[in-house]
Design an enzyme around this catalytic site. Structure first.
Site, PDB file in Angstrom:
ATOM      1  N   HIS A  42       0.847  -1.200   0.000  1.00 16.39           N
ATOM      2  CA  HIS A  42       0.000   0.000   0.000  1.00 16.39           C
ATOM      3  C   HIS A  42       0.882   1.249   0.000  1.00 16.39           C
ATOM      4  O   HIS A  42       0.572   2.242  -0.660  1.00 16.39           O
ATOM      5  CB  HIS A  42      -0.897   0.036   1.246  1.00 16.39           C
ATOM      6  CG  HIS A  42      -1.783  -1.158   1.416  1.00 16.39           C
ATOM      7  ND1 HIS A  42      -1.562  -2.115   2.374  1.00 16.39           N
ATOM      8  CD2 HIS A  42      -2.892  -1.553   0.745  1.00 16.39           C
ATOM      9  CE1 HIS A  42      -2.499  -3.045   2.307  1.00 16.39           C
ATOM     10  NE2 HIS A  42      -3.317  -2.738   1.316  1.00 16.39           N
ATOM     11  N   LYS A  94      -0.635  -6.664  -7.893  1.00 18.10           N
ATOM     12  CA  LYS A  94      -0.845  -7.918  -7.167  1.00 18.10           C
ATOM     13  C   LYS A  94      -2.263  -8.439  -7.424  1.00 18.10           C
ATOM     14  O   LYS A  94      -2.482  -9.634  -7.554  1.00 18.10           O
ATOM     15  CB  LYS A  94      -0.637  -7.710  -5.679  1.00 18.10           C
ATOM     16  CG  LYS A  94      -0.749  -9.008  -4.956  1.00 18.10           C
ATOM     17  CD  LYS A  94      -0.837  -8.862  -3.480  1.00 18.10           C
ATOM     18  CE  LYS A  94      -1.615 -10.009  -2.953  1.00 18.10           C
ATOM     19  NZ  LYS A  94      -2.972  -9.641  -2.602  1.00 18.10           N
TER      20      LYS A  94
HETATM   21  P1  AMP Z   1      -6.315  -4.172  -0.268  1.00 18.51           P
HETATM   22  O1  AMP Z   1      -6.245  -3.310   0.954  1.00 18.51           O
HETATM   23  O2  AMP Z   1      -5.684  -5.505  -0.086  1.00 18.51           O
HETATM   24  O3  AMP Z   1      -7.694  -4.213  -0.862  1.00 18.51           O
HETATM   25  O4  AMP Z   1      -5.396  -3.458  -1.348  1.00 18.51           O
HETATM   26  C1  AMP Z   1      -5.527  -2.097  -1.650  1.00 18.51           C
HETATM   27  C2  AMP Z   1      -4.663  -1.799  -2.842  1.00 18.51           C
HETATM   28  O5  AMP Z   1      -3.303  -2.113  -2.548  1.00 18.51           O
HETATM   29  C3  AMP Z   1      -5.049  -2.614  -4.084  1.00 18.51           C
HETATM   30  O6  AMP Z   1      -4.915  -1.796  -5.239  1.00 18.51           O
HETATM   31  C4  AMP Z   1      -4.017  -3.712  -4.068  1.00 18.51           C
HETATM   32  O7  AMP Z   1      -3.756  -4.259  -5.350  1.00 18.51           O
HETATM   33  C5  AMP Z   1      -2.797  -2.961  -3.558  1.00 18.51           C
HETATM   34  N1  AMP Z   1      -1.815  -3.905  -2.998  1.00 18.51           N
HETATM   35  C6  AMP Z   1      -2.020  -4.839  -2.035  1.00 18.51           C
HETATM   36  N2  AMP Z   1      -0.897  -5.568  -1.836  1.00 18.51           N
HETATM   37  C7  AMP Z   1       0.032  -5.081  -2.689  1.00 18.51           C
HETATM   38  C8  AMP Z   1       1.397  -5.410  -2.978  1.00 18.51           C
HETATM   39  N3  AMP Z   1       2.034  -6.391  -2.361  1.00 18.51           N
HETATM   40  N4  AMP Z   1       2.046  -4.683  -3.919  1.00 18.51           N
HETATM   41  C9  AMP Z   1       1.412  -3.679  -4.585  1.00 18.51           C
HETATM   42  N5  AMP Z   1       0.136  -3.319  -4.360  1.00 18.51           N
HETATM   43  C10 AMP Z   1      -0.547  -4.012  -3.432  1.00 18.51           C
END
Ligand code: AMP
Length: 256
Positions: free
Chosen positions: A40, A152
Protein backbone atom coordinates in the site's frame (compact mmCIF):
# COMPACT_ATOMS: atom_id res chain seq x y z
CA UNK A 1 4.80 15.24 7.67
CA UNK A 2 1.53 16.57 9.03
CA UNK A 3 -1.31 14.43 10.34
CA UNK A 4 -3.89 13.71 7.62
CA UNK A 5 -7.41 15.08 7.93
CA UNK A 6 -10.07 12.39 8.46
CA UNK A 7 -13.49 12.32 6.75
CA UNK A 8 -16.26 9.90 7.64
CA UNK A 9 -19.10 10.74 5.26
CA UNK A 10 -19.29 11.51 1.53
CA UNK A 11 -20.96 14.85 2.36
CA UNK A 12 -18.09 15.93 4.66
CA UNK A 13 -15.50 15.02 2.02
CA UNK A 14 -17.39 16.68 -0.84
CA UNK A 15 -17.13 20.18 0.71
CA UNK A 16 -13.32 19.90 0.81
CA UNK A 17 -13.14 18.28 -2.64
CA UNK A 18 -15.05 21.22 -4.18
CA UNK A 19 -12.57 23.72 -2.72
CA UNK A 20 -9.60 21.67 -4.02
CA UNK A 21 -11.10 21.53 -7.51
CA UNK A 22 -11.74 25.28 -7.56
CA UNK A 23 -8.11 25.91 -6.59
CA UNK A 24 -6.91 23.66 -9.47
CA UNK A 25 -5.26 20.99 -7.27
CA UNK A 26 -4.91 17.46 -8.65
CA UNK A 27 -6.17 14.62 -6.47
CA UNK A 28 -4.50 11.17 -6.34
CA UNK A 29 -6.50 8.39 -4.70
CA UNK A 30 -5.53 5.03 -3.15
CA UNK A 31 -8.49 2.85 -2.08
CA UNK A 32 -7.66 0.13 0.48
CA UNK A 33 -9.17 -2.16 3.09
CA UNK A 34 -6.59 -1.14 5.69
CA UNK A 35 -4.03 -3.32 7.53
CA UNK A 36 -1.54 -1.32 5.50
CA UNK A 37 1.90 -2.63 4.51
CA UNK A 38 4.66 -1.59 2.11
CA UNK A 39 2.56 -2.66 -0.89
CA UNK A 40 0.00 0.00 0.00
CA UNK A 41 2.93 2.32 0.85
CA UNK A 42 4.21 2.04 -2.70
CA UNK A 43 0.81 3.17 -4.10
CA UNK A 44 0.73 6.07 -1.63
CA UNK A 45 4.25 7.15 -2.61
CA UNK A 46 3.35 7.20 -6.29
CA UNK A 47 0.23 9.26 -5.60
CA UNK A 48 2.22 11.69 -3.48
CA UNK A 49 4.86 12.04 -6.22
CA UNK A 50 2.36 12.60 -9.03
CA UNK A 51 -0.46 14.63 -7.46
CA UNK A 52 -0.96 17.74 -5.31
CA UNK A 53 -3.26 16.05 -2.82
CA UNK A 54 -3.17 12.38 -1.80
CA UNK A 55 -6.34 10.70 -0.56
CA UNK A 56 -6.42 7.27 1.12
CA UNK A 57 -9.61 5.37 1.86
CA UNK A 58 -9.87 2.55 4.38
CA UNK A 59 -13.03 0.47 4.21
CA UNK A 60 -13.36 -3.29 4.68
CA UNK A 61 -16.05 -3.76 2.07
CA UNK A 62 -18.43 -6.54 3.20
CA UNK A 63 -20.11 -6.91 -0.21
CA UNK A 64 -16.95 -8.35 -1.81
CA UNK A 65 -16.50 -11.15 0.75
CA UNK A 66 -18.21 -14.35 -0.33
CA UNK A 67 -16.81 -16.08 2.77
CA UNK A 68 -18.10 -14.66 6.12
CA UNK A 69 -15.14 -16.20 7.98
CA UNK A 70 -12.67 -14.34 5.73
CA UNK A 71 -14.53 -11.08 6.48
CA UNK A 72 -14.66 -11.60 10.26
CA UNK A 73 -10.94 -12.49 10.35
CA UNK A 74 -9.82 -9.63 8.09
CA UNK A 75 -7.01 -7.84 10.01
CA UNK A 76 -7.61 -4.28 11.23
CA UNK A 77 -5.01 -1.85 12.57
CA UNK A 78 -6.35 1.69 12.27
CA UNK A 79 -3.78 3.48 14.48
CA UNK A 80 -0.87 1.93 12.61
CA UNK A 81 -2.60 2.64 9.27
CA UNK A 82 -2.93 6.34 10.13
CA UNK A 83 0.75 6.41 11.08
CA UNK A 84 1.69 4.86 7.69
CA UNK A 85 -0.60 7.38 5.98
CA UNK A 86 1.18 10.22 7.77
CA UNK A 87 4.63 8.84 6.90
CA UNK A 88 3.61 8.70 3.23
CA UNK A 89 2.35 12.27 3.14
CA UNK A 90 -1.33 11.42 2.81
CA UNK A 91 -3.42 14.60 3.08
CA UNK A 92 -6.94 13.22 3.49
CA UNK A 93 -8.20 9.88 4.83
CA UNK A 94 -11.72 8.71 4.02
CA UNK A 95 -13.10 6.30 6.64
CA UNK A 96 -16.74 5.69 5.72
CA UNK A 97 -19.24 3.48 7.56
CA UNK A 98 -21.26 0.85 5.69
CA UNK A 99 -24.40 2.99 6.08
CA UNK A 100 -22.79 6.08 4.59
CA UNK A 101 -21.42 4.19 1.58
CA UNK A 102 -24.47 1.99 0.96
CA UNK A 103 -27.54 4.22 1.45
CA UNK A 104 -29.26 1.75 -0.89
CA UNK A 105 -28.16 -1.24 1.26
CA UNK A 106 -26.60 -2.77 -1.89
CA UNK A 107 -29.80 -2.81 -3.96
CA UNK A 108 -27.70 -1.45 -6.83
CA UNK A 109 -24.56 -3.15 -8.08
CA UNK A 110 -22.07 -3.02 -10.96
CA UNK A 111 -21.76 -6.31 -12.82
CA UNK A 112 -19.24 -7.16 -15.51
CA UNK A 113 -20.42 -10.23 -17.38
CA UNK A 114 -17.26 -11.79 -18.83
CA UNK A 115 -13.79 -11.54 -17.26
CA UNK A 116 -15.18 -11.03 -13.74
CA UNK A 117 -16.70 -14.52 -13.91
CA UNK A 118 -13.29 -16.12 -14.58
CA UNK A 119 -10.18 -16.71 -12.38
CA UNK A 120 -11.00 -15.36 -8.89
CA UNK A 121 -14.59 -14.64 -9.97
CA UNK A 122 -15.19 -18.34 -10.68
CA UNK A 123 -14.30 -19.40 -7.13
CA UNK A 124 -15.57 -16.28 -5.34
CA UNK A 125 -19.12 -15.71 -6.64
CA UNK A 126 -20.18 -12.08 -6.24
CA UNK A 127 -16.67 -10.90 -5.35
CA UNK A 128 -16.08 -8.59 -8.30
CA UNK A 129 -19.65 -7.23 -8.16
CA UNK A 130 -18.81 -6.06 -4.63
CA UNK A 131 -15.42 -4.70 -5.69
CA UNK A 132 -16.69 -2.81 -8.75
CA UNK A 133 -19.67 -1.40 -6.86
CA UNK A 134 -17.64 -0.06 -3.96
CA UNK A 135 -14.91 1.31 -6.25
CA UNK A 136 -17.46 3.14 -8.41
CA UNK A 137 -18.99 4.68 -5.26
CA UNK A 138 -15.54 5.70 -3.95
CA UNK A 139 -14.45 7.18 -7.30
CA UNK A 140 -17.68 9.21 -7.53
CA UNK A 141 -17.15 10.54 -4.01
CA UNK A 142 -13.40 11.26 -4.15
CA UNK A 143 -13.35 12.47 -7.80
CA UNK A 144 -9.60 11.99 -8.30
CA UNK A 145 -7.63 12.76 -11.44
CA UNK A 146 -5.52 9.63 -10.82
CA UNK A 147 -6.37 6.43 -8.96
CA UNK A 148 -3.78 3.78 -8.07
CA UNK A 149 -4.18 -0.02 -7.96
CA UNK A 150 -1.64 -2.77 -7.25
CA UNK A 151 -0.64 -5.29 -9.90
CA UNK A 152 -0.84 -7.92 -7.17
CA UNK A 153 -4.59 -7.88 -7.82
CA UNK A 154 -4.18 -7.71 -11.58
CA UNK A 155 -7.63 -9.05 -12.47
CA UNK A 156 -9.13 -6.36 -10.25
CA UNK A 157 -6.97 -3.70 -11.93
CA UNK A 158 -8.09 -4.79 -15.44
CA UNK A 159 -11.77 -4.83 -14.47
CA UNK A 160 -11.61 -1.40 -12.83
CA UNK A 161 -9.69 0.12 -15.72
CA UNK A 162 -12.37 -1.09 -18.12
CA UNK A 163 -15.21 0.03 -15.83
CA UNK A 164 -13.74 3.55 -15.72
CA UNK A 165 -13.65 3.65 -19.54
CA UNK A 166 -17.10 2.07 -19.90
CA UNK A 167 -18.79 4.58 -17.60
CA UNK A 168 -16.80 7.58 -18.93
CA UNK A 169 -15.21 8.47 -15.60
CA UNK A 170 -12.73 11.23 -16.26
CA UNK A 171 -9.60 9.89 -14.54
CA UNK A 172 -6.48 7.80 -15.08
CA UNK A 173 -6.23 4.30 -13.58
CA UNK A 174 -2.59 3.62 -12.78
CA UNK A 175 -1.09 0.16 -12.08
CA UNK A 176 1.70 -0.15 -9.50
CA UNK A 177 4.11 -3.16 -9.48
CA UNK A 178 3.71 -5.82 -6.79
CA UNK A 179 5.83 -5.29 -3.68
CA UNK A 180 7.30 -8.55 -2.37
CA UNK A 181 8.91 -9.71 0.87
CA UNK A 182 12.61 -10.64 0.96
CA UNK A 183 11.77 -14.21 -0.11
CA UNK A 184 9.45 -13.29 -3.00
CA UNK A 185 6.08 -13.63 -1.25
CA UNK A 186 3.74 -10.86 -2.46
CA UNK A 187 2.89 -8.64 0.52
CA UNK A 188 -0.74 -9.06 1.56
CA UNK A 189 -2.76 -8.21 4.65
CA UNK A 190 -3.81 -11.88 4.73
CA UNK A 191 -0.17 -13.06 5.18
CA UNK A 192 -0.54 -12.20 8.89
CA UNK A 193 -2.94 -15.14 9.20
CA UNK A 194 -0.38 -17.74 8.01
CA UNK A 195 1.14 -20.03 10.66
CA UNK A 196 4.98 -19.93 10.82
CA UNK A 197 5.13 -23.18 8.82
CA UNK A 198 2.72 -21.87 6.17
CA UNK A 199 4.60 -18.57 5.97
CA UNK A 200 7.79 -20.52 5.21
CA UNK A 201 6.07 -22.41 2.40
CA UNK A 202 4.14 -19.46 0.89
CA UNK A 203 7.02 -18.03 -1.26
CA UNK A 204 6.90 -21.23 -3.35
CA UNK A 205 3.95 -19.68 -5.21
CA UNK A 206 6.13 -16.95 -6.71
CA UNK A 207 9.09 -19.30 -7.16
CA UNK A 208 7.08 -21.85 -9.19
CA UNK A 209 5.22 -19.09 -11.10
CA UNK A 210 8.55 -17.60 -12.15
CA UNK A 211 10.52 -20.79 -12.80
CA UNK A 212 8.20 -23.42 -14.26
CA UNK A 213 7.16 -23.49 -17.91
CA UNK A 214 3.46 -24.38 -18.02
CA UNK A 215 0.42 -23.62 -15.81
CA UNK A 216 -0.08 -27.39 -15.43
CA UNK A 217 3.45 -27.81 -14.03
CA UNK A 218 2.89 -24.92 -11.58
CA UNK A 219 -0.40 -26.41 -10.41
CA UNK A 220 1.02 -29.93 -9.97
CA UNK A 221 4.15 -28.76 -8.16
CA UNK A 222 2.15 -26.55 -5.79
CA UNK A 223 -0.22 -29.42 -5.02
CA UNK A 224 2.74 -31.73 -4.39
CA UNK A 225 4.02 -29.11 -1.90
CA UNK A 226 0.76 -29.09 0.08
CA UNK A 227 -1.15 -26.19 -1.49
CA UNK A 228 -4.81 -26.53 -2.40
CA UNK A 229 -4.82 -24.86 -5.81
CA UNK A 230 -7.82 -22.87 -7.03
CA UNK A 231 -6.42 -22.13 -10.48
CA UNK A 232 -3.25 -21.48 -12.45
CA UNK A 233 -4.22 -19.76 -15.70
CA UNK A 234 -2.51 -17.78 -18.45
CA UNK A 235 -4.46 -14.73 -19.59
CA UNK A 236 -3.23 -11.89 -21.82
CA UNK A 237 0.50 -12.46 -21.29
CA UNK A 238 0.22 -12.93 -17.55
CA UNK A 239 0.12 -16.08 -15.45
CA UNK A 240 -2.33 -15.97 -12.54
CA UNK A 241 -2.50 -18.25 -9.51
CA UNK A 242 -4.77 -18.62 -6.49
CA UNK A 243 -4.01 -21.26 -3.87
CA UNK A 244 -4.95 -22.01 -0.27
CA UNK A 245 -2.51 -22.75 2.53
CA UNK A 246 -4.63 -23.90 5.46
CA UNK A 247 -7.41 -21.32 5.81
CA UNK A 248 -5.64 -18.56 3.92
CA UNK A 249 -6.22 -17.91 0.22
CA UNK A 250 -3.20 -16.39 -1.54
CA UNK A 251 -3.05 -14.92 -5.04
CA UNK A 252 -0.21 -13.81 -7.26
CA UNK A 253 0.58 -13.19 -10.94
CA UNK A 254 3.60 -12.57 -13.16
CA UNK A 255 4.15 -11.31 -16.67
CA UNK A 256 5.06 -14.13 -19.08
P1 AMP B 1 -6.32 -4.17 -0.27
O1 AMP B 1 -6.25 -3.31 0.95
O2 AMP B 1 -5.68 -5.51 -0.09
O3 AMP B 1 -7.69 -4.21 -0.86
O4 AMP B 1 -5.40 -3.46 -1.35
C1 AMP B 1 -5.53 -2.10 -1.65
C2 AMP B 1 -4.66 -1.80 -2.84
O5 AMP B 1 -3.30 -2.11 -2.55
C3 AMP B 1 -5.05 -2.61 -4.08
O6 AMP B 1 -4.92 -1.80 -5.24
C4 AMP B 1 -4.02 -3.71 -4.07
O7 AMP B 1 -3.76 -4.26 -5.35
C5 AMP B 1 -2.80 -2.96 -3.56
N1 AMP B 1 -1.82 -3.91 -3.00
C6 AMP B 1 -2.02 -4.84 -2.03
N2 AMP B 1 -0.90 -5.57 -1.84
C7 AMP B 1 0.03 -5.08 -2.69
C8 AMP B 1 1.40 -5.41 -2.98
N3 AMP B 1 2.03 -6.39 -2.36
N4 AMP B 1 2.05 -4.68 -3.92
C9 AMP B 1 1.41 -3.68 -4.59
N5 AMP B 1 0.14 -3.32 -4.36
C10 AMP B 1 -0.55 -4.01 -3.43
Amino acid sequence: MKTPQIFKTPQEYRETQKKLTVSGKTIGFVPTMGALHEGHGSLLKKSKAECDISVLSIFVNPTQFNNPDDLSKYPQSLDRDLEIARENGVDLVFLPSYESLYPDFFKYEVREKEFSQKLCGASRPGHFEGVLTVVLKLLNIIQPQKVYFGEKDYQQFLLIEEMVRSFFLDMEVIPVPTVRDYDGLALSSRNQRLTPGEREKAPLIYKFLSELKTPEQVQRTLEDSGFQVDYVTDYKERRFVAAHLGNVRLIDNVKI
